[in-house]
Enzyme design. Structure first.
Site, PDB file in Angstrom:
ATOM      1  N   SER A 116     -15.912 -66.680  -5.096  1.00 38.71           N
ATOM      2  CA  SER A 116     -16.819 -67.817  -5.275  1.00 38.71           C
ATOM      3  C   SER A 116     -16.260 -68.914  -6.182  1.00 38.71           C
ATOM      4  CB  SER A 116     -18.148 -67.349  -5.877  1.00 38.71           C
ATOM      5  OG  SER A 116     -18.792 -66.483  -4.985  1.00 38.71           O
ATOM      6  N   THR A 181     -20.266 -70.457  -9.136  1.00 35.90           N
ATOM      7  CA  THR A 181     -20.682 -71.633  -8.372  1.00 35.90           C
ATOM      8  C   THR A 181     -21.119 -72.783  -9.282  1.00 35.90           C
ATOM      9  OG1 THR A 181     -21.328 -70.184  -6.563  1.00 35.90           O
ATOM     10  CG2 THR A 181     -22.156 -72.439  -6.490  1.00 35.90           C
ATOM     11  N   ASP A 312     -45.772 -65.123 -17.531  1.00 36.85           N
ATOM     12  CA  ASP A 312     -44.841 -64.640 -18.550  1.00 36.85           C
ATOM     13  C   ASP A 312     -43.523 -64.195 -17.941  1.00 36.85           C
ATOM     14  OD1 ASP A 312     -46.598 -65.023 -20.679  1.00 36.85           O
ATOM     15  OD2 ASP A 312     -47.675 -63.183 -20.132  1.00 36.85           O
ATOM     16  N   GLU A 340     -28.218 -73.243  -6.158  1.00 33.95           N
ATOM     17  CA  GLU A 340     -27.546 -72.049  -5.643  1.00 33.95           C
ATOM     18  C   GLU A 340     -28.504 -70.871  -5.518  1.00 33.95           C
ATOM     19  OE1 GLU A 340     -23.808 -69.043  -6.497  1.00 33.95           O
ATOM     20  OE2 GLU A 340     -25.001 -69.728  -8.176  1.00 33.95           O
ATOM     21  N   ASP A 345     -25.580 -63.027  -2.738  1.00 32.30           N
ATOM     22  CA  ASP A 345     -24.284 -62.388  -2.938  1.00 32.30           C
ATOM     23  C   ASP A 345     -24.403 -61.048  -3.664  1.00 32.30           C
ATOM     24  OD1 ASP A 345     -21.288 -62.706  -2.902  1.00 32.30           O
ATOM     25  OD2 ASP A 345     -21.573 -62.626  -5.078  1.00 32.30           O
ATOM     26  N   ASP A 386     -20.496 -70.206   0.354  1.00 36.99           N
ATOM     27  CA  ASP A 386     -19.112 -70.227  -0.134  1.00 36.99           C
ATOM     28  C   ASP A 386     -18.220 -69.294   0.682  1.00 36.99           C
ATOM     29  OD1 ASP A 386     -20.604 -68.151  -1.199  1.00 36.99           O
ATOM     30  OD2 ASP A 386     -20.043 -68.537  -3.283  1.00 36.99           O
ATOM     31  N   HIS A 387     -18.781 -68.153   1.084  1.00 34.40           N
ATOM     32  CA  HIS A 387     -17.997 -67.154   1.818  1.00 34.40           C
ATOM     33  C   HIS A 387     -18.981 -66.186   2.444  1.00 34.40           C
ATOM     34  CE1 HIS A 387     -19.199 -64.444  -1.301  1.00 34.40           C
ATOM     35  NE2 HIS A 387     -18.810 -65.334  -2.187  1.00 34.40           N
ATOM     36  N   HIS A 469     -16.331 -59.443  -0.112  1.00 35.08           N
ATOM     37  CA  HIS A 469     -16.620 -60.623   0.700  1.00 35.08           C
ATOM     38  C   HIS A 469     -15.993 -60.470   2.079  1.00 35.08           C
ATOM     39  CE1 HIS A 469     -17.003 -63.162  -3.229  1.00 35.08           C
ATOM     40  NE2 HIS A 469     -17.965 -62.263  -3.092  1.00 35.08           N
TER      41      HIS A 469
END
Ligand code: NAG
Ligand code: NAG
Ligand code: NAG
Ligand code: ZN
Length: 561
Positions: A116, A181, A312, A340, A345, A386-387, A469
């Site tokens: 990333s 990221t 809370d 993001e 991920d 990203d991937h 990934h």
């Protein structure tokens, strides 16, 4: 209708088992050719009327689903539909109705399958980089502090470009605000791991002069100028003492960077607000605060499936986006916002599909909210990843089979044992044993595979949280000015350039395109979207076509005039 309502309720209270098959209310229609013909005609019409907005984008919003490869996306789409009580496959994620799509090649300079940090450098700074490095060119290898300090190797990001053009900037994430990221926006470092000073110090002499990511966020440009910073990361920021076993990146310098940040704003005569709970976030008046920081986790913001939803507790990603947009929309010159969905991920890395997919559905809601809040004629919205990950959607499950469930058709399976639709090529769900005669895989009969902690079967074992990934392309969906520049297979670094070109900033600051489109149709579009959202929220509507399809079709046809 009553049974459907019951089904929705069952989904909500989690009484849906792995064997549940969701109804497909449109199935009769689907058996008629007319249904598919009409749908296709509508899509052709939409394609013919596809807008080409060539005016300057005053605002740019980039939504980044971390690890949101095509497979995760498809599974997330089905889950979204099934959560509404539909069969799911026919559902659309909000961005899947955007008129423009491209595919991004995600490799790093030195890796076929990327991480990333290298990818964030590509889509935020416009140049590909090495694995684990941020904001620096390919000349900087992982952990090479000295090379990262050389001005020639340091990149500027879309946040620098936007700030130089007088735009306001912000970042919202569900991961740490110092995670790869978000750090791609503001940090220049040879290691994404250097989130706090302790990690840098471990490199001793070799890391001399390299500043940790958290300090870069508070002290350096462009991080220091970000008007909105929201996510997790109290530990890295020195804002909370953590129990020893959770210590991952505790500050050795003992500096409370949140305090330092607030003092810095006060010294500039600016107002700031800091929140750690939903209640505190809601108490902020974004129209009346210069700088907003929200840190909703010691480490990351809790997963959507674990989150304390009370005041809370911690906010939904869309609550953060709402405050961020309200603040940034005060800017006369427009804004850039990075959002993001960081924990898609993480769920994937743990091989826990439900965790990841619920994060994806949450991000979908945030995109929907943003569409409603901004002027679509002057805002470029890009949704990408990203991937990818190594999850696959396999077997021949029936239409409407629970996406988190078991495939019962085992005709092609030589051991005849049930298996889940979602499986991983590697991960912690690896589970094979010796039965005295042969190696056998885990018998999933009677196992609740829809549980948030269920570990999907995996072929190669990994350490916990270390599923890897995947290296295939990811999609980028775009709506708004210059969105049509996404049109084929691109290098991932192209994303930053399209955003820069659309907004006439950074390398593209000299431009003579109009700021306004010829007709002011904004109010009509906005009403359409609003109407769509209103009826879309009705729990009784099991319409095939998401209301966003309707809303967006109407938006696109309006754009044509
Ligand atoms: C692995 O599979 C065995 C037998 O099918 C089961 O008893 C065990 O709980 C599984 N282990 C894990 C960690 O899921
Ligand atoms: C799998 O588990 C079920 C339920 O416990 C059992 O009936 C079945 O025989 C098992 N299959 C194998 C191959 O062990
Ligand atoms: C539900 O969807 C149908 C078909 O798309 C639409 O005609 C109807 O107005 C919707 N109903 C509500 C309450 O939104
Ligand atoms: Zn990852």
């Amino acid at each position: 209708m009553r049974s459907l309502r019951l089904l929705v309720w069952m989904v909500m209270v989690g009484w849906i088992s792995a064997e549940t098959v969701f109804p497909s209310p449109q199935r009769d229609e689907e058996n008629e050719a007319d249904y598919w013909y009409d749908l296709a005609k509508q899509e052709i019409e939409e394609a013919l009327q596809k807008p080409k907005l060539t005016n300057i984008a005053k605002n740019v919003i980039l939504f980044l689903g971390d690890g949101m490869g095509i497979t995760v996306s498809t599974a997330g789409r089905i889950l979204k539909g099934q959560k509404k009580g539909n069969s799911g496959e026919e559902e659309f994620l909000v961005w899947e109705r955007f008129p423009n799509v491209g595919l991004m090649k995600t490799y790093n300079v030195d890796k076929q399958v990327s991480d990333s940090a290298g990818t964030a450098t590509a889509f935020l700074c416009g140049a590909k980089a090495n694995y684990y490095t941020l904001g620096v060119t390919g000349k900087v290898k992982y952990n090479d502090c000295k090379a990262s300090l050389d001005d020639e190797n340091r990149l500027t990001s879309i946040a620098d470009w936007a700030q130089k053009a007088g735009k306001e900037t912000g970042v919202v994430t569900t991961a740490q605000v110092t995670h790869a990221t978000p750090a791609g926006l503001y940090a220049k470092t040879p290691s994404r791991k250097w989130q706090c000073d302790t990690k840098v110090m471990q490199f001793g002499e070799d890391a001399m002069g390299c500043k940790d990511i958290a300090r870069q966020l508070v002290e350096d440009e462009p991080g220091r100028n970000l008007k909105v910073i929201m996510g997790g990361g109290r530990q890295e920021m020195g804002a909370q003492k953590i129990e020893p076993e959770k210590r991952k990146c505790v500050r050795t310098d003992g500096v409370d960077l949140v305090k330092q940040w607030m003092n810095d704003k006060a010294a500039q005569g600016k107002t700031s607000a800091y929140a750690t709970t939903t209640r505190e976030l809601k108490a902020i008046n974004p129209e009346d605060t210069d700088y907003i920081m929200g840190l909703f986790g010691e480490i990351h913001v809790p997963y959507e499936v674990d989150r304390d939803k009370s005041l809370d507790g911690t906010p939904h990603i869309k609550d953060m986006v709402e405050v961020a947009l309200k603040r940034l929309q005060k800017s006369d010159n427009g804004f850039f916002l990075l959002v993001e969905g960081g924990r898609i991920d993480h769920g994937m890395h743990y091989g826990m599909a439900k965790r990841a997919l619920e994060e994806l559905v949450a991000m979908d809601e945030a995109v929907q909210l943003a569409l409603e809040m901004v002027n679509l004629e002057e805002t470029l919205i890009v949704v990408t990843a990203d991937h990818s990950h190594v999850m696959t959607i396999n077997g021949y499950p029936d239409r409407g089979n629970n996406i988190l469930g078991i495939v019962t058709e085992t005709e092609d399976i030589s051991d005849g044992l049930p298996f889940t639709t979602l499986m991983f090529t590697n991960g912690q769900g690896y589970n094979y044993s010796w039965n005295g005669k042969e190696v056998v895989r885990r018998n999933l009969t009677g196992v609740d595979t829809t549980d948030k902690d269920f570990e999907s079967p995996a072929g190669v074992p990994t350490f916990d949280g270390s599923e890897t990934h995947g290296g295939e392309d990811v999609a980028a969906f775009a709506l708004g000015p210059m969105a049509h520049l996404f049109h084929r297979v691109h290098e991932q670094s192209y994303v930053a350039h399209v955003m820069g070109y659309a907004a006439c900033i950074g390398p593209y600051q000299d431009c003579d395109r109009p700021v306004k489109v010829p007709h002011n149709i904004y109010d009509t579009i906005k009403d359409e979207v609003r109407e769509g959202l209103k009826s879309g929220s009705s729990a009784n509507n099991f319409s095939v076509i998401s209301i966003f399809l309707i809303a967006t079709v109407q938006i696109t046809s309006f754009f044509q005039c």
